[in-house]
Design an enzyme around this catalytic site. Sequence first.
Site, mmCIF file in Angstrom:
data_model
loop_
_atom_site.group_PDB
_atom_site.id
_atom_site.type_symbol
_atom_site.label_atom_id
_atom_site.label_comp_id
_atom_site.label_asym_id
_atom_site.label_seq_id
_atom_site.Cartn_x
_atom_site.Cartn_y
_atom_site.Cartn_z
ATOM 1 C CB SER A 32 -61.506 60.677 76.794
ATOM 2 O OG SER A 32 -61.807 63.017 76.921
ATOM 3 C CB THR A 54 -54.803 65.861 78.679
ATOM 4 O OG1 THR A 54 -54.070 64.897 79.420
ATOM 5 C CG2 THR A 54 -54.355 66.523 77.970
ATOM 6 C CB CYS A 55 -60.015 66.390 76.687
ATOM 7 S SG CYS A 55 -61.341 67.319 76.847
ATOM 8 C CB CYS A 114 -60.827 69.898 74.733
ATOM 9 S SG CYS A 114 -59.916 68.322 74.145
ATOM 10 C CE LYS A 123 -59.276 74.538 73.027
ATOM 11 N NZ LYS A 123 -58.244 73.319 71.753
ATOM 12 C CE1 TYR A 135 -56.014 70.303 66.371
ATOM 13 C CE2 TYR A 135 -54.780 69.526 65.074
ATOM 14 C CZ TYR A 135 -55.857 69.510 65.042
ATOM 15 O OH TYR A 135 -56.247 68.331 64.459
ATOM 16 C CD GLU A 165 -56.752 75.339 70.080
ATOM 17 O OE1 GLU A 165 -58.358 74.831 69.106
ATOM 18 O OE2 GLU A 165 -56.280 74.572 71.113
ATOM 19 N N GLY A 203 -44.811 69.452 70.365
ATOM 20 C CA GLY A 203 -45.581 68.279 70.019
ATOM 21 C C GLY A 203 -45.885 67.450 71.850
ATOM 22 C CG ASP A 213 -53.811 61.944 72.685
ATOM 23 O OD1 ASP A 213 -54.962 61.420 72.300
ATOM 24 O OD2 ASP A 213 -54.130 62.518 73.257
ATOM 25 C CG HIS A 232 -79.130 85.171 52.421
ATOM 26 N ND1 HIS A 232 -78.351 85.115 51.561
ATOM 27 C CD2 HIS A 232 -80.319 86.163 52.026
ATOM 28 C CE1 HIS A 232 -78.387 86.029 51.458
ATOM 29 N NE2 HIS A 232 -79.026 87.065 51.737
ATOM 30 C CD GLU A 265 -76.689 82.336 52.058
ATOM 31 O OE1 GLU A 265 -76.775 82.331 51.643
ATOM 32 O OE2 GLU A 265 -75.950 83.636 52.887
HETATM 33 P P1 NDP Z 1 -48.146 69.630 67.305
HETATM 34 O O1 NDP Z 1 -47.782 68.365 66.741
HETATM 35 O O2 NDP Z 1 -49.533 69.382 66.570
HETATM 36 O O3 NDP Z 1 -47.744 70.903 66.565
HETATM 37 C C1 NDP Z 1 -45.956 70.929 67.311
HETATM 38 C C2 NDP Z 1 -45.536 71.770 66.548
HETATM 39 O O4 NDP Z 1 -43.919 71.934 66.954
HETATM 40 C C3 NDP Z 1 -45.823 71.995 65.330
HETATM 41 O O5 NDP Z 1 -46.078 73.363 64.549
HETATM 42 C C4 NDP Z 1 -44.436 72.049 64.838
HETATM 43 O O6 NDP Z 1 -42.815 71.922 63.900
HETATM 44 C C5 NDP Z 1 -43.473 72.295 66.044
HETATM 45 N N1 NDP Z 1 -42.128 71.474 66.552
HETATM 46 C C6 NDP Z 1 -41.968 70.156 66.735
HETATM 47 N N2 NDP Z 1 -40.093 70.024 67.072
HETATM 48 C C7 NDP Z 1 -39.897 70.945 66.952
HETATM 49 C C8 NDP Z 1 -38.569 71.482 66.850
HETATM 50 N N3 NDP Z 1 -37.656 70.516 67.624
HETATM 51 N N4 NDP Z 1 -38.014 72.622 67.058
HETATM 52 C C9 NDP Z 1 -39.604 73.629 66.907
HETATM 53 N N5 NDP Z 1 -40.589 73.466 66.319
HETATM 54 C C10 NDP Z 1 -41.025 72.303 66.539
HETATM 55 O O7 NDP Z 1 -48.320 69.037 68.993
HETATM 56 P P2 NDP Z 1 -49.026 70.141 69.617
HETATM 57 O O8 NDP Z 1 -48.613 70.037 70.700
HETATM 58 O O9 NDP Z 1 -49.819 71.232 68.920
HETATM 59 O O10 NDP Z 1 -50.456 69.144 69.780
HETATM 60 C C11 NDP Z 1 -50.564 67.939 69.981
HETATM 61 C C12 NDP Z 1 -51.872 67.267 70.091
HETATM 62 O O11 NDP Z 1 -53.133 67.619 70.930
HETATM 63 C C13 NDP Z 1 -51.688 67.800 68.865
HETATM 64 O O12 NDP Z 1 -52.207 66.643 67.553
HETATM 65 C C14 NDP Z 1 -53.356 67.884 68.426
HETATM 66 O O13 NDP Z 1 -54.142 66.373 68.112
HETATM 67 C C15 NDP Z 1 -54.192 67.741 69.873
HETATM 68 N N6 NDP Z 1 -54.976 68.770 70.664
HETATM 69 C C16 NDP Z 1 -55.672 68.918 69.421
HETATM 70 C C17 NDP Z 1 -56.382 70.080 69.610
HETATM 71 C C18 NDP Z 1 -57.835 70.685 68.798
HETATM 72 O O14 NDP Z 1 -58.676 70.270 68.237
HETATM 73 N N7 NDP Z 1 -58.472 71.576 69.480
HETATM 74 C C19 NDP Z 1 -56.307 71.084 71.158
HETATM 75 C C20 NDP Z 1 -55.008 71.131 71.106
HETATM 76 C C21 NDP Z 1 -54.133 70.174 70.719
HETATM 77 P P3 NDP Z 1 -43.516 71.173 62.260
HETATM 78 O O15 NDP Z 1 -45.221 71.795 61.527
HETATM 79 O O16 NDP Z 1 -42.170 71.252 61.530
HETATM 80 O O17 NDP Z 1 -43.028 69.383 62.924
#
Ligand code: NDP
Length: 448
Positions: free
Chosen positions: A14, A41-42, A47, A50, A176, A180, A262, A302, A437, A442
């Site tokens: 993107s 990726t998107c 996105c 998904k 996220y 999802e 992550g 990213d 309404h 609203e």
């Molecule tokens: P995120 O960083 O959003 O979430 C990672 C999750 O994994 C958190 O809940 C985190 O917990 C947990 N986690 C991390 N390390 C460990 C571990 N060692 N053991 C257990 N749990 C762990 O990553 P995502 O992969 O979900 O998404 C990546 C990015 O992609 C997002 O930041 C977002 O910007 C983008 N995205 C956006 C979307 C949208 O706009 N709709 C859809 C999909 C992706 P904790 O919170 O405790 O750290």
Amino acid sequence: MSYDYDLFVIGGGSGGIAAARRATEYGAKVGLAEFDRLGGTCVNRGCIPKKLMVYASRFPHLFDGAQDYGWSVGETSLNWDKMTSAVNGEVERLNGVYQRMLDKAEVTIYQGYAHFVDAHTLTIGDHKITADKILIAVGGVPEKANIPGIENTIVSDDMFTLPQQPKRFVVLGGGYIGVEFACILNALGSEVTQIIRRPYILRGFDNDLREHLQNLLIEDGLRVFENSEVQSIEKTKDGLKLVTEGDHAETIMADAVLTATGRIPRLEKLGLENTGVEIHNGAIAVNKYSCTSVPNIFAVGDCTNRVNLTPVAIQEGRAVADTEFGGKHRIMSHENVPSAVFTSPEAASVGLTEEEANARYGEDDIKIHRVRFNPTYFSLTQRKEKAMLKLIVQQSSDRVLGAHMVGEAAAEIMQGIAIPVKMGATKADFDATVAIHPSVAEEFVTMP
Ligand code: NDP
């Protein structure tokens, strides 16, 4: 010194494509390297496919609702192959759209990994090219946690090519991606367990939104193992065996386990060590113009780990092109970026959370307006799904600092609400707006 290109973009996702196209509009000669399919990726693994699967997952509730409204609904069933083929067919169509857009803009595309020789020189396979300015837009890749047996798990990239629907599905992570896909598979009829190491999903979002959404997903059949972690994953003849610890110390079986803990920037093969580009915490360090520590090298999206969302990468990429080739000194603002989680129902936000507002302005200066209610659609359905809308207002200025919502079409609604929040609208401005309404949205202009 003359170069082969005015701008060379590494990465056809993107951010990279947006910057390349905008730069050509200013007359720049642009090249772009992509090792995979165009769209990043998107389009290919995020996105778009998904969201199509989210739509697929919403039909079972619609079939139920239709009957409550008087329709007779015959037998329904999901053909997984048909769904995934249709989704992947649309992705292929979009790959072609991107190819044609770049061809039309006369961007030269190189298929392969770009590797820095020095700050102005790159190799891509057998090609060696030079460029005045180089933009890195290489995105990120899923990162797996260090758990014994983690190699048996899949990542989000794999969700679109699963040969069949997993009956028992486990998700690691509460961000996220995890939320999802847990929601999609749950709605499609899999038995889904989501393992999160916090009390609630979606850390970083407003706490009311997190709690409200998690409760709705649990009511809808999702099993959430909160305050829990996975100790080990073992492949057995009956499936994958997971041992968990924490609030839910159990042994569970799964047909597929999604790691969604992550994503990290994809930097390892770039040869950045040949340029002097600085890295901070695994991401490319940039200033507000997305310029790296090397003046002719820029980075967006990213791989800079600022706000990792497609529309942000696009705006960052266009701002680089406007500034470097259009003489416009444009900065992408990372304040008040709206975002949505495409669960069913959706969750969406713009601006500060209650916790952030309290920390920034002090609790005494913050007023919370919040409603929870049953939208009209659910008055005739057996299944109820309460919506939650919330505004965070600074008392001294009356400014709306944040808006948060869980409910049907929250993403669509929040896109509109993001405009006044970005413009600095006050609660009085919201109140002066006439309601539509009956609608869910609203409530944002009628909140006491
Ligand atoms: P995120 O960083 O959003 O979430 C990672 C999750 O994994 C958190 O809940 C985190 O917990 C947990 N986690 C991390 N390390 C460990 C571990 N060692 N053991 C257990 N749990 C762990 O990553 P995502 O992969 O979900 O998404 C990546 C990015 O992609 C997002 O930041 C977002 O910007 C983008 N995205 C956006 C979307 C949208 O706009 N709709 C859809 C999909 C992706 P904790 O919170 O405790 O750290």
